[in-house]
Design a protein around this motif. Structure first.
Motif, PDB file in Angstrom:
ATOM      1  N   ASP A   1       0.839  -1.192   0.000  1.00 32.28           N
ATOM      2  CA  ASP A   1       0.000   0.000   0.000  1.00 32.28           C
ATOM      3  C   ASP A   1       0.881   1.252   0.000  1.00 32.28           C
ATOM      4  O   ASP A   1       1.825   1.366   0.787  1.00 32.28           O
ATOM      5  CB  ASP A   1      -0.896  -0.043   1.242  1.00 32.28           C
ATOM      6  CG  ASP A   1      -1.691   1.222   1.473  1.00 32.28           C
ATOM      7  OD1 ASP A   1      -1.758   2.077   0.574  1.00 32.28           O
ATOM      8  OD2 ASP A   1      -2.245   1.347   2.575  1.00 32.28           O
TER       9      ASP A   1
ATOM     10  N   ASP B   1      -5.096  -2.920  -1.325  1.00 31.97           N
ATOM     11  CA  ASP B   1      -3.827  -2.268  -1.647  1.00 31.97           C
ATOM     12  C   ASP B   1      -2.667  -2.834  -0.834  1.00 31.97           C
ATOM     13  O   ASP B   1      -1.511  -2.550  -1.128  1.00 31.97           O
ATOM     14  CB  ASP B   1      -3.921  -0.753  -1.459  1.00 31.97           C
ATOM     15  CG  ASP B   1      -4.521  -0.342  -0.127  1.00 31.97           C
ATOM     16  OD1 ASP B   1      -4.730  -1.223   0.739  1.00 31.97           O
ATOM     17  OD2 ASP B   1      -4.793   0.849   0.054  1.00 31.97           O
ATOM     18  N   GLN B   2      -2.976  -3.649   0.179  1.00 23.20           N
ATOM     19  CA  GLN B   2      -1.929  -4.336   0.933  1.00 23.20           C
ATOM     20  C   GLN B   2      -1.808  -5.806   0.555  1.00 23.20           C
ATOM     21  O   GLN B   2      -0.736  -6.392   0.688  1.00 23.20           O
ATOM     22  CB  GLN B   2      -2.194  -4.233   2.436  1.00 23.20           C
ATOM     23  CG  GLN B   2      -2.118  -2.828   2.998  1.00 23.20           C
ATOM     24  CD  GLN B   2      -2.333  -2.796   4.499  1.00 23.20           C
ATOM     25  OE1 GLN B   2      -1.927  -3.692   5.223  1.00 23.20           O
ATOM     26  NE2 GLN B   2      -2.994  -1.742   4.987  1.00 23.20           N
TER      27      GLN B   2
ATOM     28  N   SER C   1      -2.124   1.481  -6.493  1.00 23.31           N
ATOM     29  CA  SER C   1      -2.074   2.413  -5.366  1.00 23.31           C
ATOM     30  C   SER C   1      -0.836   3.298  -5.425  1.00 23.31           C
ATOM     31  O   SER C   1      -0.911   4.523  -5.256  1.00 23.31           O
ATOM     32  CB  SER C   1      -2.086   1.611  -4.053  1.00 23.31           C
ATOM     33  OG  SER C   1      -1.755   2.404  -2.945  1.00 23.31           O
TER      34      SER C   1
END
Length: 236
Positions: free
Chosen positions: A56, A138-139, A148
């Protein structure tokens, strides 16, 4: 703080269950800003190993984020950005503006994706797109993480360019805060009022006695209700 690197797990699941071949990861930046556009990146990565340190964008230092974005733009199979302007955000509300920016990004890809992975729990795209929403995508998802980072770096650069091109914007500190709330930004707003790049239907104007008369009212009550959840976000 340690974190698990993103994987292709979601992409593999979508391929196995739907037969999709081209899958785009989609993420946005600028939802909680008071000035500037909302920007969406769509990234297609395939199933290759990503550059080291991908996660992220908010978990990466600005210096490394810029370096990584440059690597990613060469590494991804394809990527494209879409923007919705402050005027469009004011007119449509944030949810519809996000969809507009996302569609612009997806339409700009060289190949139309068979499926889309959206960061978060809310599908703001809808039909005719085949969408999988992933909280903290996004992680956890490589394609979304790539989107991202690229979106964050490109939008930050746009906001810094505004400041470098027009000295009247220097007091707002766009190069440092990218249009998000910050002490410098708030002080400049109180003293100088909003610029043409500010969102004029937003609640921050209520706290500015000298300038609250400039606040615009969106015609659509439904759009205003949908947008209210994003106004006070701080998604640096």
């Amino acid at each position: 703080m340690p974190y698990e690197p993103p994987t292709h797990t979601v992409e593999r699941s979508i391929r196995a269950t739907t037969g999709a071949k081209v899958i785009a990861g989609v993420d946005e930046v600028g939802r909680g800003a008071w000035a500037g556009p909302v920007t969406v990146c769509a990234a297609v990565t395939g199933l290759r190993r990503p550059p080291a340190g991908l996660t992220d964008s908010k978990l990466i230092t600005p210096k490394r984020r810029a370096e990584l974005a440059a690597e990613l733009e060469q590494w991804v199979t394809a990527h494209a950005l879409g923007h919705a302007s402050p005027e469009e955000i004011d007119e449509l509300g944030m949810t519809a503006a996000l969809r507009l920016a996302a569609v612009r990004a997806l339409d700009a890809l060289p190949v139309r994706p068979d499926a889309v992975i959206l960061d978060g729990k809310h599908d703001y795209l809808g039909d005719p797109w085949q969408v999988r929403t992933v909280i903290k995508g996004d992680q956890s998802c490589i394609a979304v993480a790539a989107a991202s980072v690229i979106a964050k770096v490109r939008r930050d650069a746009m906001m810094a360019e505004l400041e470098s091109q027009d000295e009247t914007y220097e007091p707002f500190g766009f190069a440092a805060n990218a249009g998000y709330p910050s002490p410098v930004h708030k002080a400049a707003l109180a003293e100088l009022g909003p610029t043409p790049h500010h969102r004029m239907t937003w609640a921050y104007l209520d706290a500015l006695p000298r300038w609250r008369h400039l606040k615009k009212v969106r015609v659509s009550a439904e759009a205003a209700e949908l947008e209210s959840g994003g106004q006070l976000g701080f998604d640096f």
